[in-house]
Design a protein around this motif. Structure first.
Motif, PDB file in Angstrom:
ATOM      1  N   UNK A  78       0.834  -1.202   0.000  1.00 14.12           N
ATOM      2  CA  UNK A  78       0.000   0.000   0.000  1.00 14.12           C
ATOM      3  C   UNK A  78       0.871   1.254   0.000  1.00 14.12           C
ATOM      4  N   UNK A  79       0.562   2.165  -0.912  1.00 18.75           N
ATOM      5  CA  UNK A  79       1.292   3.426  -1.001  1.00 18.75           C
ATOM      6  C   UNK A  79       0.397   4.567  -0.510  1.00 18.75           C
ATOM      7  N   UNK A  80       1.005   5.477   0.217  1.00 24.72           N
ATOM      8  CA  UNK A  80       0.269   6.586   0.828  1.00 24.72           C
ATOM      9  C   UNK A  80       0.511   7.873   0.047  1.00 24.72           C
ATOM     10  N   UNK A  81      -0.578   8.524  -0.357  1.00 21.73           N
ATOM     11  CA  UNK A  81      -0.516   9.830  -0.998  1.00 21.73           C
ATOM     12  C   UNK A  81      -1.236  10.844  -0.118  1.00 21.73           C
ATOM     13  N   UNK A  82      -0.742  12.071  -0.113  1.00 20.62           N
ATOM     14  CA  UNK A  82      -1.360  13.149   0.646  1.00 20.62           C
ATOM     15  C   UNK A  82      -2.016  14.114  -0.326  1.00 20.62           C
ATOM     16  N   UNK A  83      -3.246  14.493  -0.049  1.00 19.39           N
ATOM     17  CA  UNK A  83      -3.942  15.430  -0.914  1.00 19.39           C
ATOM     18  C   UNK A  83      -3.265  16.792  -0.909  1.00 19.39           C
ATOM     19  N   UNK A  84      -2.876  17.276  -2.073  1.00 16.80           N
ATOM     20  CA  UNK A  84      -2.428  18.648  -2.322  1.00 16.80           C
ATOM     21  C   UNK A  84      -1.041  18.983  -1.782  1.00 16.80           C
ATOM     22  N   UNK A  85      -0.703  18.538  -0.566  1.00 20.49           N
ATOM     23  CA  UNK A  85       0.502  19.000   0.120  1.00 20.49           C
ATOM     24  C   UNK A  85       1.700  18.091  -0.162  1.00 20.49           C
ATOM     25  N   UNK A  86       2.358  18.352  -1.281  1.00 16.53           N
ATOM     26  CA  UNK A  86       3.538  17.566  -1.639  1.00 16.53           C
ATOM     27  C   UNK A  86       4.657  17.743  -0.626  1.00 16.53           C
ATOM     28  N   UNK A  87       4.763  18.938  -0.059  1.00 16.50           N
ATOM     29  CA  UNK A  87       5.822  19.211   0.916  1.00 16.50           C
ATOM     30  C   UNK A  87       5.637  18.367   2.173  1.00 16.50           C
ATOM     31  N   UNK A  88       4.405  18.295   2.664  1.00 19.45           N
ATOM     32  CA  UNK A  88       4.142  17.495   3.856  1.00 19.45           C
ATOM     33  C   UNK A  88       4.271  16.003   3.547  1.00 19.45           C
ATOM     34  N   UNK A  89       3.873  15.617   2.343  1.00 15.43           N
ATOM     35  CA  UNK A  89       4.018  14.217   1.956  1.00 15.43           C
ATOM     36  C   UNK A  89       5.479  13.799   1.996  1.00 15.43           C
ATOM     37  N   UNK A  90       6.347  14.614   1.414  1.00  8.06           N
ATOM     38  CA  UNK A  90       7.762  14.285   1.414  1.00  8.06           C
ATOM     39  C   UNK A  90       8.325  14.284   2.834  1.00  8.06           C
TER      40      UNK A  90
END
Length: 221
Positions: free
Chosen positions: A75-87
């Motif tokens: 399972x891979x996790x993506x964050x809506x909109x916030x690429x900075x917080x995802x990284x």
């Protein structure tokens, strides 16, 4: 980057029920983590944390804990909109809306291994996502659904078929009013997978739901 995931690609999108008052000790915070855990157990390959109302600090904590839950699974996790917080949280990528940064900007900034999904409501938007370096686009709403009525009437299966054919082999995931009964029709129209919120909202039945979609996909071929 090729999206090498088991097909049909199942994309669980969290409900967005959290608020600015939500904390890591809140029940709604824990409910999202329960959904992530259930998704990992059901071998669902993509999960989008669509919790738009959280503070940045709480969203980071949610993403980081979700990454820990999914670690070692498919399972891979993506964050809506916030690429900075995802990284920062170690998530696999970001899901961009029509109001987010362009996929090309995110790709240049975060590199080739960062997973990028994009919302698209027309062939033009889907093609822009493809040309901008996105890994996939979520296309819809295909069927009528209350949560997507703000984007206009459903595009329908014929539009899905046309866009999937025009952009092939770029992966399109069908979104909007997807049910167990119509998921096979969306896949027959050319979608590489399906996404949803309400379809996957019951964590307790998630494994059964995912299994039924996979069975429908096999029957649709």
């Amino acid at each position: 980057m090729a999206l090498n995931l088991p097909q049909p690609i199942i994309y669980l999108i969290t409900t967005g029920a959290t608020t600015r008052d939500t904390t890591p000790d809140s029940e709604d915070f824990r409910s999202v983590l329960d959904a992530v855990s259930a998704a990992a157990e059901a071998h669902i390959p993509l999960v989008q944390l669509r919790e738009k109302n959280l503070t940045a600090r709480t969203l980071y904590e949610l993403a980081a804990r979700s990454v820990e839950i999914a670690r070692g699974t498919g399972t891979r996790i993506l964050v809506n909109d916030r690429a900075d917080l995802a990284r920062a949280a170690g998530a696999d990528g970001v899901h961009l809306t029509t109001k987010s940064l362009e996929a090309s900007v995110v790709r240049r900034t975060f590199g080739q291994e960062f997973l990028i999904g994009v919302s698209a409501h027309s062939q033009g938007e889907a093609r822009e996502a493809q040309e901008g370096g996105a890994d996939f686009a979520v296309f819809g709403p295909v069927f009528d659904t209350p949560s997507k009525r703000a984007y206009g009437p459903p595009v329908g299966l014929e539009a899905l078929r046309e866009v999937a054919h025009a952009l092939n082999p770029f992966p399109l995931l069908a979104l909007g009013g997807i049910t167990l009964e119509n998921s096979a029709a969306a896949l027959r129209a050319g979608a590489r997978g399906v996404g949803g919120i309400s379809l996957f909202a019951d964590a307790g039945s998630l494994k059964k739901t995912a299994g039924a979609i996979r069975a429908e996909a096999t029957g649709s071929k």
